[in-house]
Write an enzyme that holds these catalytic residues in place. Structure first.
Site, PDB file in Angstrom:
ATOM      1  N   ARG A 186     -18.875  -9.241   4.372  1.00  0.00           N
ATOM      2  CA  ARG A 186     -19.700  -8.269   5.074  1.00  0.00           C
ATOM      3  C   ARG A 186     -18.874  -7.618   6.167  1.00  0.00           C
ATOM      4  NH1 ARG A 186     -24.142 -12.064   7.387  1.00  0.00           N
ATOM      5  NH2 ARG A 186     -22.231 -13.309   7.621  1.00  0.00           N
ATOM      6  N   THR A 245     -12.275   1.367  -5.635  1.00  0.00           N
ATOM      7  CA  THR A 245     -12.931   1.841  -6.861  1.00  0.00           C
ATOM      8  C   THR A 245     -14.029   2.819  -6.454  1.00  0.00           C
ATOM      9  OG1 THR A 245     -14.402  -0.087  -6.841  1.00  0.00           O
ATOM     10  CG2 THR A 245     -12.421  -0.223  -8.203  1.00  0.00           C
ATOM     11  N   CYS A 258     -20.047  -0.585  -0.218  1.00  0.00           N
ATOM     12  CA  CYS A 258     -20.400  -1.430  -1.369  1.00  0.00           C
ATOM     13  C   CYS A 258     -21.736  -1.074  -2.006  1.00  0.00           C
ATOM     14  CB  CYS A 258     -20.408  -2.897  -0.940  1.00  0.00           C
ATOM     15  SG  CYS A 258     -18.775  -3.538  -0.494  1.00  0.00           S
ATOM     16  N   ARG A 308     -18.649   5.202   5.858  1.00  0.00           N
ATOM     17  CA  ARG A 308     -18.913   5.496   4.450  1.00  0.00           C
ATOM     18  C   ARG A 308     -20.392   5.292   4.128  1.00  0.00           C
ATOM     19  NH1 ARG A 308     -14.166   2.012   1.713  1.00  0.00           N
ATOM     20  NH2 ARG A 308     -14.631   0.730   3.542  1.00  0.00           N
ATOM     21  N   THR A 337     -14.033  -4.683  -6.654  1.00  0.00           N
ATOM     22  CA  THR A 337     -15.316  -4.670  -7.363  1.00  0.00           C
ATOM     23  C   THR A 337     -15.213  -3.693  -8.525  1.00  0.00           C
ATOM     24  OG1 THR A 337     -16.512  -5.176  -5.327  1.00  0.00           O
ATOM     25  CG2 THR A 337     -17.783  -4.233  -7.146  1.00  0.00           C
ATOM     26  N   ASP A 364       0.856  -1.183   0.000  1.00  0.00           N
ATOM     27  CA  ASP A 364       0.000   0.000   0.000  1.00  0.00           C
ATOM     28  C   ASP A 364       0.893   1.235   0.000  1.00  0.00           C
ATOM     29  OD1 ASP A 364      -3.209   0.459   0.773  1.00  0.00           O
ATOM     30  OD2 ASP A 364      -1.924   2.159   1.270  1.00  0.00           O
TER      31      ASP A 364
END
EC number: 1.1.1.22
Length: 431
Positions: free
Chosen positions: A165, A93, A271, A338, A132, A39
């Site tokens: 999850r 993303t 998500c 988020r 994703t 990272d």
């Protein structure tokens, strides 16, 4: 754990030390593989190498302590790519302003992988897209970037979506409903089965584009169930019907199931909102008007403000009213804010000159970056003291145990957005 002779330990590099990358890398280390997490965030890398997870996830800290410095490490350098058998791309993303998926981190990761492989490899690992991404990304973006710098047919790409999850990700990793492998190359499939050897789950093999579509479709369908339940819940409230009784009866139908039928303040997180939005944008670009997907998003955007409408029935003027907001994370067992449904609620309270007083077991520090001037408390009892009203926004189990704490309120106006309270005088957002 130790790998068997049939399935030897692999050298695995995870590009991206965020939620998906960190959980995946740590769990793969527990399966016996040698894992390096890469990272660009030096603070995050330092925390991981100190066995201090930069995010809260139940069980993650213990796993990190067991494996960091042994068969798990983190770095800001791509050098481990040169030694890897499998390279996972697990970068973010985030949504663009128009709701489409921002693939700049995907492109950057692919370019950095290719540059490192060109310098120090003659044989090449399997490149796996874990992020994703819109259907076609692996085939039309990642593959061509790698092919522009590496010898033809020297590598293979696989799309392997995650189904974790937040708050339950460790358990989801080790007990998945399915493992989706988006590749038709036999050697790649064997390597990927080695990656996940030790897990008991059906393996579905598809093309990479179908694998990408599976992830988007699953999230969109789950989000649809939630928004559908909230629309029914809003109607049930007007008709004085308990939506939880209704959905219990509906969920007993084996074709529907009871999961994700809980009406409430809506869905958030990293998500569902961005993935439904990205799928809707993709659909529009393909010339297919996404009526249902847009409705799912519209219902979800409006749902938390139902809390404000109910509150205003009790206090038409919210100016200077002290409102306890219990729950800031988008769901329990995480510190992730988020797309939290608390954000539009707090913003609306501030617009109406109310005084939000907030408490969350984990997410308070994160929410301070969004609302630095709001009062944050160290307990639910503290937030409720002298409050004119209370809004419950997150389904933390500790909130279900609250009772006499509500006695400290100025008025007992208690609006439950998650069907978590057990006191008799709480009002539901849509029940």
């Amino acid at each position: 754990m130790k790998k068997s002779d049939k399935y030897p330990a692999l050298h695995i590099t995870i590009i991206g030390g965020g939620y998906v990358g960190l959980v995946t890398g740590t769990c793969l280390a527990h399966l016996g593989h040698d894992v390096t997490i890469v990272d660009i965030d030096e603070t995050k890398i330092s925390a991981i190498n100190s066995a201090v997870p930069p995010i809260y996830e139940n069980g993650l800290s213990e796993l990190l302590k067991n494996h960091i410095g042994k068969n798990l490490r983190a770095s800001t350098e791509y050098t481990s790519v040169s030694e890897g058998d499998v390279i996972f791309i697990a970068v973010g993303t985030p949504p663009n302003p128009d709701g489409s998926a921002n693939l700049s981190y995907i492109r950057s990761a692919a370019e950095n992988i290719a540059n490192q492989l060109v310098k120090q490899r003659t044989s090449y690992p399997v490149i796996v897209v874990k992020s994703t991404v819109p259907p076609g990304t692996t085939q039309n973006i990642v593959g061509p970037i790698l092919a522009s710098k590496l010898p033809k047919q020297s590598f293979d790409c696989c799309m392997n979506p995650e189904f974790l999850r937040e708050g339950r990700a460790i358990d989801d990793f080790f007990h998945p409903d399915r493992i989706v492998l988006g590749t038709t190359d036999e050697q790649t499939l064997n390597i990927m089965k080695n990656v996940y050897s030790g897990l008991d789950a059906p393996v579905l093999t598809t093309g990479s584009t179908a694998a990408e579509m599976i992830k988007y479709t699953a999230n969109a369908f789950l989000a649809t169930k939630i928004s559908f339940s909230n629309e029914i819940g809003n109607l049930c409230k007007q008709l004085d019907v308990d939506v939880y009784e209704v959905m219990k009866g509906v969920g007993l139908d084996h074709r529907i199931s009871p999961h994700f039928l809980n009406a409430g303040a809506g869905f958030g997180g990293s998500c569902f909102p961005k993935d439904v939005s990205a799928l809707a944008v993709l659909s529009e670009a393909a010339g297919v008007h996404p009526i249902l997907l847009q409705a799912v998003l519209a219902v979800n955007e409006a749902q938390p403000l139902q809390m404000i409408r109910i509150l205003e029935r009790h206090f038409p003027d919210l100016k200077e009213k002290r409102i306890a907001v219990l729950g800031l994370a988008f769901k329990d067992n995480t510190d992730d804010i988020r797309e939290s449904r608390s954000i539009p609620v707090i913003a609306s309270l501030l617009d109406k000159n109310a005084v939000p007083v907030c408490y969350d077991p984990m997410a308070g520090e994160n929410m301070k970056h969004v609302f630095p001037n709001v009062l944050y408390c160290n307990s639910a009892k503290e937030a409720l003291k002298n409050a004119d009203a209370c809004l419950v926004m997150t389904e933390w189990p500790e909130f279900s145990q609250l009772n006499e704490e509500f006695d400290g309120m100025k008025f007992r106006v208690i609006i439950d957005g998650r069907h978590i309270l057990t006191i008799p005088d709480a009002e539901g957002v849509c029940w």
